[in-house]
Design a protein around this motif. Sequence first.
Motif, mmCIF file in Angstrom:
data_model
loop_
_atom_site.group_PDB
_atom_site.id
_atom_site.type_symbol
_atom_site.label_atom_id
_atom_site.label_comp_id
_atom_site.label_asym_id
_atom_site.label_seq_id
_atom_site.Cartn_x
_atom_site.Cartn_y
_atom_site.Cartn_z
ATOM 1 N N ASP A 250 0.833 -1.213 0.000
ATOM 2 C CA ASP A 250 0.000 0.000 0.000
ATOM 3 C C ASP A 250 0.866 1.260 0.000
ATOM 4 O OD1 ASP A 250 -2.276 -1.605 0.013
ATOM 5 O OD2 ASP A 250 -2.621 -1.364 2.174
ATOM 6 N N ARG A 251 1.916 1.256 0.792
ATOM 7 C CA ARG A 251 2.809 2.425 0.842
ATOM 8 C C ARG A 251 3.526 2.610 -0.488
ATOM 9 N NH1 ARG A 251 6.327 2.371 6.085
ATOM 10 N NH2 ARG A 251 6.824 4.419 5.298
ATOM 11 N N PHE A 252 3.930 1.515 -1.113
ATOM 12 C CA PHE A 252 4.571 1.602 -2.420
ATOM 13 C C PHE A 252 3.572 2.149 -3.455
ATOM 14 C CE2 PHE A 252 6.296 0.107 -6.437
ATOM 15 C CZ PHE A 252 7.645 0.407 -6.302
ATOM 16 N N ALA A 253 2.340 1.681 -3.382
ATOM 17 C CA ALA A 253 1.306 2.193 -4.293
ATOM 18 C C ALA A 253 1.135 3.696 -4.114
ATOM 19 C CB ALA A 253 -0.014 1.465 -4.049
ATOM 20 N N ASP A 254 1.124 4.160 -2.861
ATOM 21 C CA ASP A 254 1.002 5.594 -2.602
ATOM 22 C C ASP A 254 2.207 6.359 -3.143
ATOM 23 O OD1 ASP A 254 -1.453 5.241 -1.358
ATOM 24 O OD2 ASP A 254 -0.603 5.267 0.669
ATOM 25 N N ALA A 255 3.395 5.795 -2.962
ATOM 26 C CA ALA A 255 4.617 6.478 -3.409
ATOM 27 C C ALA A 255 4.700 6.569 -4.929
ATOM 28 C CB ALA A 255 5.849 5.772 -2.853
ATOM 29 N N THR A 256 4.178 5.565 -5.626
ATOM 30 C CA THR A 256 4.335 5.514 -7.079
ATOM 31 C C THR A 256 3.081 5.891 -7.845
ATOM 32 O OG1 THR A 256 3.719 3.181 -7.157
ATOM 33 C CG2 THR A 256 6.078 3.701 -6.908
ATOM 34 N N GLY A 257 1.945 5.935 -7.153
ATOM 35 C CA GLY A 257 0.684 6.207 -7.830
ATOM 36 C C GLY A 257 0.108 4.993 -8.541
ATOM 37 N N ASP A 258 0.694 3.826 -8.336
ATOM 38 C CA ASP A 258 0.216 2.595 -8.972
ATOM 39 C C ASP A 258 -0.722 1.877 -8.003
ATOM 40 O OD1 ASP A 258 -0.259 0.166 -10.180
ATOM 41 O OD2 ASP A 258 1.847 -0.339 -10.488
ATOM 42 N N HIS A 259 -2.008 2.204 -8.116
ATOM 43 C CA HIS A 259 -3.018 1.627 -7.233
ATOM 44 C C HIS A 259 -3.857 0.567 -7.950
ATOM 45 C CE1 HIS A 259 -2.070 5.362 -5.045
ATOM 46 N NE2 HIS A 259 -2.310 4.617 -3.993
ATOM 47 N N GLN A 260 -3.265 -0.115 -8.903
ATOM 48 C CA GLN A 260 -3.987 -1.172 -9.609
ATOM 49 C C GLN A 260 -4.551 -2.167 -8.583
ATOM 50 O OE1 GLN A 260 -3.347 -4.457 -13.102
ATOM 51 N NE2 GLN A 260 -1.633 -3.155 -12.658
ATOM 52 N N TRP A 261 -5.756 -2.620 -8.823
ATOM 53 C CA TRP A 261 -6.473 -3.444 -7.841
ATOM 54 C C TRP A 261 -5.725 -4.714 -7.465
ATOM 55 C CZ3 TRP A 261 -8.099 -8.424 -8.752
ATOM 56 C CH2 TRP A 261 -8.170 -8.848 -10.078
#
Length: 151
Positions: free
Chosen positions: A32-43
């Motif tokens: 989740d933190r990586f998704a926030d950092a990169t903007g990659d929130h793919q399901w």
Amino acid sequence: MRDIATLEQLEALAGQQVAVSEWIEITQQQVDRFADATGDHQWIHVDVERARRELPTGGTVAHGFLTLALLPQILASTIDLGAQVKMLINYGLNRVRFPAPLPVGSRVRGVVVLQSVERIPGGAQLAWEITLEREGGDKPVCVAEFLVRRY
């Protein structure tokens, strides 16, 4: 931790496996933190319920780039290049593959091979092949040639 203090010691190890890291657990919080950092929130990474229902892994999977981002941690935790080293520079990657997914909750470790040592002005360029194995997996989750400059 393997101590490799001199350039001559590094050169003698070229072409050999030099270390295997401890296991690292991959958590949903990391993803989740990586998704926030990169903007990659793919399901497939962040929607735990949907991934449980729809993915063959039965849950979310780590981003490939999160897996790749473990390489510096793996090197730092397995190899000590000595006090005389002023700095290490991430010089890039020659080849990266993600042969298998990395399910959240899995543990991975890195198998580190020193492919080559090339002397450069003021230091050396080290080509590390790092294979990330998932505990219980039959394929690696990442195989990368990681270039590091040692000064």
